[in-house]
Motif scaffolding. Structure first.
Motif: not given
Lengths: 266, 367, 307
Positions: C122, A14, C111
């Motif tokens: 996010m 991420w 997420i």
């Protein structure tokens, strides 16, 4: 969820991707303050490229065009799109598939096709009838066309979230149709209208392809100016103007988001 | 005129003649075949608390919306104070509505919500302010005037909606199940308050509900609707005690109904047994059912003098504090009986009791 | 009773007020979109079937000449240039879409399993870069990939590019630019699909299948197909017609269909040829939307994934 090697891996991925997404923008902002004329290394902090913007008449004209185009098209699209959103809501019991299809058309059409079909149309209209020659007006027309659907959808979704009896309460409390529009519809819609305006404005500033094909030679907007400047050769000045645009669009988009949220909440 | 009218200028129960409502031959259907109203004739008197009562889908809300002008009838006429308003737009009628959802404008404060109708009518600012303050005091809303409507509780919203409608001083106030979203305690309190308000103002109230207890507590008269047709109109005690048919009887509740098997003057035979009525049914009454209210049944060890007497066994007992409900089995059929709790002895399940029913309480009905 | 219970509906010679209201409210927008988008599109489709005039303006008679040219037949006989461009567009679209899917899946999943209060932020973080003008975004990559930049030097160190060369212009830079542009379009619908998933289901699958990969493949993936489909359409259609990224990051040898089409309306001046290329893009768009509706229906929930 438990922290496992798997979720830790996800987390690392991420952050890598966030870096990927922000790196190109970050580099532009960073190099806009670069004292050296280089994209390869950062020599020191300087505002020289920003100072240089102020003396660039072409660029200031482009800025004016961008703002005029953005504001004019957003205002027109706001009026037309709001009417559509209201009409769709009021008559949502009917079969409106044709209307929905028509509204989605500008959204789904590839922008290059959108741009050149408008361009071909405008040039032909100019040649045959002497109207709609490429100018700021044709750019406004083209921008309004792709802004309308977004305004309509924001307004429509606001209406759908409203207690339908409010419309009846306004009638019941002696409001004439004009008064209902002024004292009930507009105030209730206000946050959504502001959100829609700024979204339309953002879309307008963000657009390059459609502007590029519908603009006359005198009507370069900032993106068109940047495009031309890049083609002529990369200059740190572009970093400075791009940084200002990133900032403007970010602000407009945040305003749009905040008001849209407020519109839905109440 | 000041609002609300003081005791001196408008004695309690004063009525405005302008507000008699007549409905004749009202019909309405939606879409293809859903019939909402099927020929409604009705007169609502000026100054009365009138309730439209019925199950959901009976047409009561449609009727109310036609009164408000939010729905146009397919056929028939509506007059208010002698003026035909069948096709008059809602904002041109002197009628206001308290909606089930209250429909308070979220972008306005409590004060602005209440003032909305006056503002639309073009009432000057000063007078508007005075009237809003006045009604707020009357409805006990004073402290809330500057709040946003999202900060209010359900009961407070209901009061604001009421104040917003009342401040316009309409000829008729329409109330569409305004208490249904509130909890039981608040509901009972507001029922009394609403009725008191109506009596003080002398305004015509048309109230819609599906709750028969609520209807009986508050109303001067009740119209019971079913399938778009008015079944019965009358004072609460008339509708409750002398229902005209089985639907009304069942809807008003607490009843035992038996099919009439044989009828001979005042003697009537049902599955329950043979009973005597106090007077014979009228010749043309299409009597097919016999009604015995639960609370008229007396239980004991001996049949009272001059009463119909039966014998039954207690099958269930439900203790409800102020009253006790018994499910009895009499001659193989179920009979429900309710006794007020006067401190008498309770019967236990399995006890055999005598059942006394006065001939006056044996009522014949349309099936 | 002589009269039927309901009189026949009143005869209406004119439009009902309701219909008039609908037309009054939507008319300006409908007329606008019809005149300024539907008509021009139809005109463009018409141009595709006309002949190229001496100054690049379309002429009668109608012909399929422009499609022949698109297939590579020109004055000088057949040349593969246009076909290469078409195939390159397809190839870039497939590669970019495939990579976007591979990147977007873990992102969307990450997420969806993050604390609830973080998720909106996010998502926003993923979307914000796409608010910037695409010319500027491409320019950002030019800054990063040009000769002498750290990334180019790393590539040189590994011998991926020659000395004094940059990572741009190249096909690689185009692919990167496409991924960068369209990643959010895949993350959003995939996240929506994950959001609807029962978290317990994932846990249960983890217990049943032990390995996260198998859990994903058997329990999660089948339930996100509708989001995947929506994302694929949202990414592949605009990628196929992309103009800015290949123009700026690709250079001459990485040209895509968008540049071919645009070129015919400015420099090259062959409107019918450009229109023919545009028609192919339009057909690809309609085909993609049709496939999404069709397959989406079968997967269930296909309606809501359109935007």
């Amino acid at each position: 969820m438990k922290r496992t090697p798997f979720t830790r891996g996800l987390s690392v991925f991420w952050w890598l991707m966030i870096a990927f997404l922000y790196l190109p923008l970050g580099v532009i902002v960073l190099y806009s303050f670069n004292s050296a004329n280089s994209a390869a290394f950062f020599a020191g902090f300087s505002l020289r490229w920003y100072e240089r913007l102020l003396g660039n008449d072409q660029l200031l004209t482009a800025l004016g065009n961008t703002l005029a185009l953005g504001v004019a098209s957003s205002v027109i699209a706001l009026v037309i799109g709001t009417l559509i959103g209201y009409g769709m809501y009021r008559h949502r019991g009917r079969k409106l598939g044709w209307l929905v299809a028509l509204i989605y058309l500008p959204i789904v059409m590839p922008d290059i096709v959108f741009g050149i079909s408008e361009m071909a149309f405008f040039i032909t209209m100019d040649r045959e009838f002497g109207i709609l020659g490429p100018s700021l007006a044709t750019m406004i027309i083209a921008h309004v066309t792709f802004q309308i659907p977004f305004v309509a959808l924001i307004v429509y979704s606001r209406f759908v979230g409203l207690d339908p009896t409010l419309f009846e309460a306004a009638k019941d409390l002696y409001a004439s149709p004009a008064q209902r529009a002024r004292h009930f519809l507009l105030p209730t819609l206000k946050p959504s209208l502001i959100a829609a305006f700024f979204l339309a404005f953002t879309l307008s500033i963000d657009d390059f392809v459609i502007s590029f094909f519908t603009a006359g030679p005198e009507n370069a907007t900032l993106p068109i100016y940047i495009w031309g400047a890049i083609r002529r050769g990369v200059s740190p000045e572009i970093n400075a103007i791009a940084t200002l645009m990133i900032l403007t669009v970010a602000i407009a988009a945040v305003i749009s988001l905040l008001f849209n949220k407020e519109g839905r909440r109440s | 005129m000041t609002f609300p009218p003081s005791a001196a200028t408008a004695p309690q129960g004063a009525v405005r003649d302008a507000s008699t409502i007549t409905l004749s031959g009202l019909r309405k259907r939606f879409g293809g075949d859903a019939v909402a109203l099927d020929g409604v004739d009705l007169t609502i008197r000026a100054g009365e608390f009138f309730t439209l009562l019925g199950p959901s889908g009976c047409g009561k809300t449609t009727l109310l919306r036609i009164l408000a002008g939010l729905e146009a009838p397919d056929d028939g006429t509506l007059t208010i104070g002698g003026r035909d308003v069948t096709t008059t737009a809602p904002h041109l009628r002197s009628v206001n509505t308290v909606f089930q959802s209250y429909a308070l404008f979220p972008h306005l404060s409590v004060r602005e919500n209440i003032a909305f109708g006056l503002r639309m009518k073009g009432v000057p600012v000063d007078e508007r302010r005075r009237r809003v303050d006045h009604i707020a005091e009357f409805i006990k809303l004073g402290a809330l005037l500057d709040r946003g409507v999202n900060q209010l509780s359900g009961g407070q919203r209901q009061r604001v909606a009421l104040a917003r409608a009342l401040v316009c001083e309409p000829d008729v106030l329409l109330l569409d199940e305004p208490l249904s979203a509130l909890d039981a305690g608040l509901r009972t309190q507001l029922q009394v308050e609403l009725q008191r308000t109506q009596k003080r103002l002398g305004m015509t109230f048309v109230f819609v509900t599906h709750d028969q207890d609520e209807a009986m507590v508050m109303s001067d008269r009740i119209a019971v609707l079913d399938n778009g047709v008015i079944q019965q109109v009358g004072a609460p005690h008339e509708v409750y005690e002398r229902p005209v048919n089985a639907f009304v009887a069942k809807f008003m509740g607490h009843v035992n109904l038996f099919a009439i098997e044989q009828l001979d003057h005042t003697r009537v035979v049902t599955a329950l047994g043979t009973l005597t009525m106090d007077k014979p049914l009228e010749e043309n009454a299409r009597a097919g059912m016999l009604l015995i209210r639960q609370e008229v049944i007396e239980l004991g060890h001996a049949v009272s003098e001059g009463y119909n007497g039966l014998e039954g066994v207690v099958k269930e007992r439900h203790y409800r504090g102020s009253r006790i409900e018994y499910r009895l089995e009499v001659n193989g059929v179920t009979l429900m009986a309710t006794a007020g709790n006067l401190g008498q002895r309770l019967y236990a399940v399995g006890d055999t009791v005598t059942v006394s029913i006065h001939p006056e309480d044996v009522v014949g009905l349309d099936a | 009773m002589a009269q039927p219970p309901y009189p026949p509906a009143r005869q209406r010679r004119t439009l009902s007020p309701d219909t008039r209201h609908l037309l009054w409210s939507v008319a300006p927008g409908v007329v606008w979109i019809v005149i300024f988008l539907v008509l021009p599109s139809l005109y463009l489709i018409g141009v595709a079937f006309m002949t190229n005039g001496p100054y690049g303006q379309p002429q009668m008679p109608l012909s399929l000449e422009s499609f022949r040219q698109l297939a590579g037949f020109g004055f000088l006989g057949w040349s593969p240039g246009n076909l290469y461009t078409l195939l390159r567009s397809l190839w870039q679209t497939v590669i970019a879409t495939g990579l976007v899917i591979l990147i977007a899946y873990p992102l969307a999943y990450h997420i969806s399993i993050s604390p609830r209060q973080w998720r909106a932020i996010m998502l926003l973080a993923v979307v914000v870069p796409s608010w910037t003008n695409q010319v500027i975004r491409a320019f950002g990559w030019m800054n990063l990939l040009s000769p002498g930049t750290p990334l180019s030097q790393v590539a040189q160190f590994f011998g991926l590019i020659g000395p004094n060369m940059g990572l741009y212009p190249s096909n690689f830079a185009v692919t990167l630019g496409l991924i960068y542009n369209f990643l959010p379009f895949m993350v959003l619908p995939l996240y929506a699909a994950f959001e609807k998933l029962d978290a317990g289901l994932i846990e249960a699958a983890r217990d049943l299948y032990a390995s996260p990969v198998r859990a994903f493949w058997h329990a999660v993936f089948p339930q996100t197909l509708s989001g995947l489909l929506a994302g694929t359409v949202l990414v592949s259609i605009p990628a196929f017609g992309m103009y800015v990224v290949p123009e700026l990051l690709g250079g001459g040898r990485a040209m895509m269909l968008g540049s071919l089409v645009a070129g015919q309306f400015s420099g090259g001046s062959n409107w019918p040829l450009g229109a023919a290329g545009a028609l192919i893009m339009l057909l690809a768009t309609l085909g993609g939307l049709y496939a999404m509706r069709k397959v989406g229906r079968r997967l269930g929930g296909g309606e809501e994934v359109v935007i």
